[in-house]
Every structure is written in C-alpha cells, then in structure tokens.
Design a protein around this motif. Sequence first.
Motif, short mmCIF file in Angstrom:
data_model
loop_
_atom_site.label_atom_id
_atom_site.label_comp_id
_atom_site.label_asym_id
_atom_site.label_seq_id
_atom_site.Cartn_x
_atom_site.Cartn_y
_atom_site.Cartn_z
N LEU A 66 -35.10 16.48 30.30
CA LEU A 66 -36.23 17.37 30.57
C LEU A 66 -37.13 17.46 29.35
N PRO A 67 -38.45 17.61 29.54
CA PRO A 67 -39.32 17.85 28.39
C PRO A 67 -39.16 19.25 27.83
N GLN A 68 -38.57 20.16 28.61
CA GLN A 68 -38.28 21.51 28.12
C GLN A 68 -36.96 21.53 27.33
N VAL A 69 -36.76 22.61 26.59
CA VAL A 69 -35.52 22.80 25.84
C VAL A 69 -34.61 23.74 26.63
N ARG A 174 -46.95 24.57 22.04
CA ARG A 174 -47.56 23.86 23.16
C ARG A 174 -46.50 22.99 23.83
N PRO A 175 -46.44 22.95 25.16
CA PRO A 175 -45.44 22.14 25.85
C PRO A 175 -45.45 20.68 25.39
N GLU A 176 -46.64 20.16 25.06
CA GLU A 176 -46.73 18.77 24.61
C GLU A 176 -46.00 18.57 23.28
N VAL A 177 -46.03 19.59 22.43
CA VAL A 177 -45.34 19.50 21.14
C VAL A 177 -43.83 19.49 21.35
N VAL A 178 -43.35 20.41 22.20
CA VAL A 178 -41.92 20.47 22.50
C VAL A 178 -41.44 19.15 23.09
N ALA A 179 -42.18 18.63 24.06
CA ALA A 179 -41.80 17.39 24.73
C ALA A 179 -41.80 16.22 23.76
N ALA A 180 -42.80 16.15 22.88
CA ALA A 180 -42.88 15.04 21.93
C ALA A 180 -41.74 15.07 20.93
N ILE A 181 -41.41 16.27 20.43
CA ILE A 181 -40.32 16.39 19.45
C ILE A 181 -38.99 16.04 20.11
N LYS A 182 -38.80 16.57 21.33
CA LYS A 182 -37.54 16.29 22.01
C LYS A 182 -37.39 14.81 22.33
N ALA A 183 -38.48 14.17 22.78
CA ALA A 183 -38.44 12.74 23.09
C ALA A 183 -38.15 11.92 21.85
N THR A 184 -38.72 12.33 20.71
CA THR A 184 -38.49 11.59 19.47
C THR A 184 -37.05 11.72 19.02
N VAL A 185 -36.51 12.94 19.09
CA VAL A 185 -35.10 13.14 18.74
C VAL A 185 -34.20 12.33 19.67
N GLU A 186 -34.55 12.28 20.96
CA GLU A 186 -33.74 11.53 21.93
C GLU A 186 -33.68 10.05 21.57
N THR A 187 -34.77 9.50 21.00
CA THR A 187 -34.78 8.07 20.71
C THR A 187 -33.81 7.68 19.61
N ILE A 188 -33.47 8.64 18.74
CA ILE A 188 -32.54 8.31 17.65
C ILE A 188 -31.14 8.87 17.92
N THR A 189 -30.95 9.47 19.09
CA THR A 189 -29.64 9.99 19.48
C THR A 189 -28.92 8.93 20.31
#
Length: 240
Positions: A66-69, A174-189
């Motif tokens: 999800l893009p949300q936390v 901003r939802p876009e900020v949350v989604a971008a940070i989460k997506a970036t963390v996901e790429t290195i997990t």
Amino acid sequence: MICGQLPPAQNGADQLPWRHAWADLGDEFGRARSARRHSRRDRRCAGRARPGRREHPRGGERRGSLPQVTIGKIAGFARGAGNEFLMYLDMRFAAIGRSGQAQPEAVMDILPGGGGTVHMARLLGRARALELILGGELVDAELAERYGLVNRAVPANEIDAFVDRLARRIARLRPEVVAAIKATVETITPKIPHQTYAVENAALFSLFTYDMVASAHKQLAAGVQTREGERDLERILDNL
C-alpha cells in the motif's frame, strides 16, 4: 491504523491469507483435502504465469505494498493469526506489561500458516524465528522489541498518545511523499519470493493427520479457545 488517503474498499474476504478455523473440527479432513486441491491448482496456475508478468499479491502482501503506512498497536495478547496479521504491517508498537505475542502452532502439532513462519523468519532472522516458533513462548513487549518483532516497547499509559502522535505526524505529510518514501524503502528491502508461501502451505497441509486431530480435541477439551483458556494458553498446552 492506516496513515494516508485510503484506496477504494476491497472485498474483505480477499484481505487475509487462507487459514483453517482451529475450533471447527467436524470436517477437518474434508477441508484439508479441498485446500490441497486449491493449493495444487494455485501451483499449476503459477507455473503457467507468463515471464515478466507480476503475480497478484495476497491480502497481507497487498498491505505491505500500500502507498499508505499501516501501524499496529498491541495492548493485549496476539497469538496465531492475530500475530501473523501484525507482522504484515509496516510498524508495530507494544504496551509494556500488557502485550504478548506468540505463534503457538507447533505445540498444537501444526505450523504457523498465513505467512507466520515466513514473516517471523524475515523479521527476526533464522535462529530467533526457530526459537519462538518451536518454543511457542508468549513474548512480552521488551523481548519483542529486542528481537525485532515490534518497533518499540512503550509504557502502557503512554502508548495511545505515542502512536496517535506518530500517526498524526505521518498524516500531515503529503500522500505523495509518504508513498515515495515507502516505495523507496521497499526497493532496498529483501523481497519474500512468492513460492515461499506455497512451501509454507504445503508444509502446513502435510501436518493435517489423525494424530493432529486427536491432539486438537484434547486441547479443546482442556479449554483452548475459551476466553479463560486463551488467558492462560501456554500453561494449558504445556500441561497436556
């Protein structure tokens, strides 16, 4: 608790990985045979997947993508499927002196399904996952924090305010900020290979035997899955 703008509602029946209802033992083997047929069908479908095509994730995996936390607050006991659900969330916080987490399935002659075995190994590492799954110990907040099962152990009288404050801070972004940070963390997990869940399910189905059913009946007769029994589950299981 989910921080961010929510997507359209999805079918609730599709939100969690499949699990057997432990208390309904009237038709255990019929359900197990049916589940095995579905599992074989799923494996056949997976084998026919076109190269490069992304498989549809299951309920728990959807929560992770999800893009949300998603945040879990634990101020009571979470065993079995309850703890499995928590392990799919992005963050977990446990109340000191009130929380307890466990995967008691091994003592019940099965293994944690629904991603329980897979995700405990991912979060805790091999040795600690084996300790908690095979030992079936109820883990308090402090040990859960030390082992990595939760983000943080928080005093019980502070946990509501702490989690609420964190959620509100995230919700202000901003939802876009949350989604971008989460997506970036996901790429290195490190990702869990989808076939790992099939291995877990196959192992679970292999344990549905007459001995397991007999053991389940003894546990139910001893008070497992009653309100009082769940308050003292580990002692009951240890004494059987």
